[in-house]
Design an enzyme around this catalytic site. Structure first.
Site, PDB file in Angstrom:
ATOM      1  N   MET A   6      36.391  40.283  35.434  1.00 28.02           N
ATOM      2  CA  MET A   6      35.016  39.877  35.725  1.00 28.02           C
ATOM      3  C   MET A   6      34.428  40.751  36.826  1.00 28.02           C
ATOM      4  SD  MET A   6      34.864  35.817  35.053  1.00 28.02           S
ATOM      5  CE  MET A   6      35.518  35.266  36.612  1.00 28.02           C
ATOM      6  N   GLY A   7      35.078  41.883  37.099  1.00 32.22           N
ATOM      7  CA  GLY A   7      34.536  42.816  38.078  1.00 32.22           C
ATOM      8  C   GLY A   7      34.783  42.407  39.511  1.00 32.22           C
ATOM      9  N   HIS A  13      39.570  44.476  42.942  1.00 31.53           N
ATOM     10  CA  HIS A  13      40.439  44.580  44.121  1.00 31.53           C
ATOM     11  C   HIS A  13      41.772  45.187  43.672  1.00 31.53           C
ATOM     12  CE1 HIS A  13      42.310  41.052  42.426  1.00 31.53           C
ATOM     13  NE2 HIS A  13      41.186  40.363  42.527  1.00 31.53           N
ATOM     14  N   HIS A  23      43.470  43.917  40.439  1.00 36.66           N
ATOM     15  CA  HIS A  23      42.953  44.481  39.191  1.00 36.66           C
ATOM     16  C   HIS A  23      43.490  45.901  38.979  1.00 36.66           C
ATOM     17  CE1 HIS A  23      39.410  41.686  40.171  1.00 36.66           C
ATOM     18  NE2 HIS A  23      39.828  41.249  39.006  1.00 36.66           N
ATOM     19  N   GLN A  34      32.938  30.526  30.345  1.00 35.46           N
ATOM     20  CA  GLN A  34      34.085  29.937  31.034  1.00 35.46           C
ATOM     21  C   GLN A  34      33.714  29.260  32.355  1.00 35.46           C
ATOM     22  OE1 GLN A  34      36.061  33.869  31.202  1.00 35.46           O
ATOM     23  NE2 GLN A  34      36.679  33.337  33.279  1.00 35.46           N
ATOM     24  N   LYS A  63      48.661  36.019  38.528  1.00 32.75           N
ATOM     25  CA  LYS A  63      47.843  35.178  39.404  1.00 32.75           C
ATOM     26  C   LYS A  63      47.224  34.028  38.604  1.00 32.75           C
ATOM     27  CE  LYS A  63      44.501  34.159  42.466  1.00 32.75           C
ATOM     28  NZ  LYS A  63      43.293  34.147  41.698  1.00 32.75           N
ATOM     29  N   ASP A  64      46.780  34.334  37.368  1.00 38.83           N
ATOM     30  CA  ASP A  64      46.239  33.301  36.475  1.00 38.83           C
ATOM     31  C   ASP A  64      47.313  32.987  35.435  1.00 38.83           C
ATOM     32  OD1 ASP A  64      43.196  33.185  37.308  1.00 38.83           O
ATOM     33  OD2 ASP A  64      43.795  35.276  37.323  1.00 38.83           O
TER      34      ASP A  64
HETATM   35  P1  AMP Z   1      39.290  38.191  37.096  1.00 38.89           P
HETATM   36  O1  AMP Z   1      38.414  39.370  37.341  1.00 38.89           O
HETATM   37  O2  AMP Z   1      39.502  37.333  38.301  1.00 38.89           O
HETATM   38  O3  AMP Z   1      38.926  37.424  35.852  1.00 38.89           O
HETATM   39  O4  AMP Z   1      40.743  38.775  36.802  1.00 38.89           O
HETATM   40  C1  AMP Z   1      40.943  39.757  35.819  1.00 38.89           C
HETATM   41  C2  AMP Z   1      42.441  39.986  35.644  1.00 38.89           C
HETATM   42  O5  AMP Z   1      43.001  40.381  36.881  1.00 38.89           O
HETATM   43  C3  AMP Z   1      43.182  38.715  35.208  1.00 38.89           C
HETATM   44  O6  AMP Z   1      44.197  39.062  34.281  1.00 38.89           O
HETATM   45  C4  AMP Z   1      43.766  38.236  36.500  1.00 38.89           C
HETATM   46  O7  AMP Z   1      44.939  37.468  36.325  1.00 38.89           O
HETATM   47  C5  AMP Z   1      44.094  39.545  37.198  1.00 38.89           C
HETATM   48  N1  AMP Z   1      44.202  39.338  38.641  1.00 38.89           N
HETATM   49  C6  AMP Z   1      43.324  38.695  39.440  1.00 38.89           C
HETATM   50  N2  AMP Z   1      43.794  38.651  40.707  1.00 38.89           N
HETATM   51  C7  AMP Z   1      44.993  39.274  40.693  1.00 38.89           C
HETATM   52  C8  AMP Z   1      45.986  39.552  41.680  1.00 38.89           C
HETATM   53  N3  AMP Z   1      45.839  39.166  42.956  1.00 38.89           N
HETATM   54  N4  AMP Z   1      47.100  40.208  41.300  1.00 38.89           N
HETATM   55  C9  AMP Z   1      47.273  40.601  40.009  1.00 38.89           C
HETATM   56  N5  AMP Z   1      46.386  40.376  39.041  1.00 38.89           N
HETATM   57  C10 AMP Z   1      45.259  39.715  39.363  1.00 38.89           C
END
Ligand code: AMP
Length: 287
Positions: free
Chosen positions: A30-31, A34, A37, A64, A156-157
């Protein structure tokens, strides 16, 4: 690096790669990127090799988010994200506009969703009942547009990754799902785009999540098996020490089936969600 903003252009490109037998690794996000990602990007590159293509999608998926959640406030910074992607060797950013993914044409609005019916009901699903249907729907769509051989998700998820694996198996997506470890800040806080919402004091209090996980980990690795009820009470007590923190749930479960475990031994997965102020944070670990 290219940025693609329409579904049709993404799918055309993906089909061209497919015809040329180019390996494609995919990282949906979702951009507001960090290091967590970026670790997924590196993993994807490792898996598809220097001649493969790595696609990272940036899409804040409205489906979502519940109406009460932070969709409009969700942090965005495309320029910064694009810079990071370029320096990590991403080949394509797929950043579709909202109408692109869920067309709202009068009389022909988007009306098909993908629902995983078991794992989605537990933990995050109890607190956010429509969340995972949004996730499975968007990921299914993204898989159909990017046509990846490999997709990398973060531990993390944890529940999300388990649900995606189940969807891929149940619906026969020709995609290998890879789950990469959680990246943390030096002090233990799991990296998350939502950490941006925290003020200085909340940032400190947010350490209760990783502390609670570590406390349980030490407890379980040392002693006899503990009961989930006991560990839940200890976690609640720890979280209560932070004035702005409120425990949403803590769960102990089998990492494969997500089935709740009453007796907690090494190898059991622990996950929790905590509100710090108005920010809802999640974390998990294998005990
Ligand atoms: P999000 O942008 O939060 O939807 O996350 C996108 C992807 O990055 C998902 O597969 C998350 O599980 C992964 N992600 C988010 N935070 C972390 C983290 N701290 N370490 C590893 N993967 C992460």
């Amino acid at each position: 690096m290219r940025t693609v903003t329409t579904a049709s252009a993404m799918q055309r490109l993906a089909k061209r790669w497919q015809r040329g037998r180019v390996r494609v690794g995919f990282v949906p996000t979702m951009g507001f990127l960090h290091a967590g990602h970026l670790s997924l990007v590196r993993r994807a590159r490792q898996l598809v090799g220097p001649h493969g293509r790595v696609v990272l999608s940036i899409y804040v998926n409205p489906l979502q988010f519940a109406p009460t959640e932070d969709l409009s406030a969700y942090p965005r910074d495309f320029e910064r994200d694009a810079k990071l992607c370029r320096s990590e060797g991403v080949d394509v950013i797929f950043a579709p506009g909202p109408e692109e993914m869920y067309p709202a044409e009068p009389g022909a609005a988007f009306s098909t969703v993908v629902v995983e019916e078991q794992l989605s009901k537990l933990m995050e699903g109890e607190s956010r009942p429509t969340h995972f249907r949004g996730v499975t729907t968007v990921v299914a769509k993204l898989f159909n547009l990017v046509l990846p051989e490999i997709a990398v998700f973060g531990a993390k998820d944890f529940q999300q990754a388990a649900i995606i694996r189940r969807m891929v198996r149940d619906l026969n997506f020709p995609v290998k799902v890879v789950v990469a470890p959680t990246r943390r800040e030096q002090d233990g806080l799991a990296m998350s785009s939502r950490n941006k919402y925290l003020d200085e004091s909340q940032r400190q209090q947010a350490l209760v999540l990783s502390r609670a996980l570590r406390q349980a980990q030490e407890r379980v690795r040392k002693g006899a098996p503990a009961s989930a009820a006991q560990l839940r009470a200890e976690t609640a007590a720890l979280v209560a020490l932070a004035p702005q923190a409120r425990l949403d749930y803590v769960a102990f479960f089998d990492p494969e089936t997500l089935a709740p475990m009453q007796e907690v031994r090494p190898g059991v997965q622990m996950a929790l969600a905590v509100f710090v102020g108005r920010t809802r944070l999640i974390d998990n670990v294998k005990l």
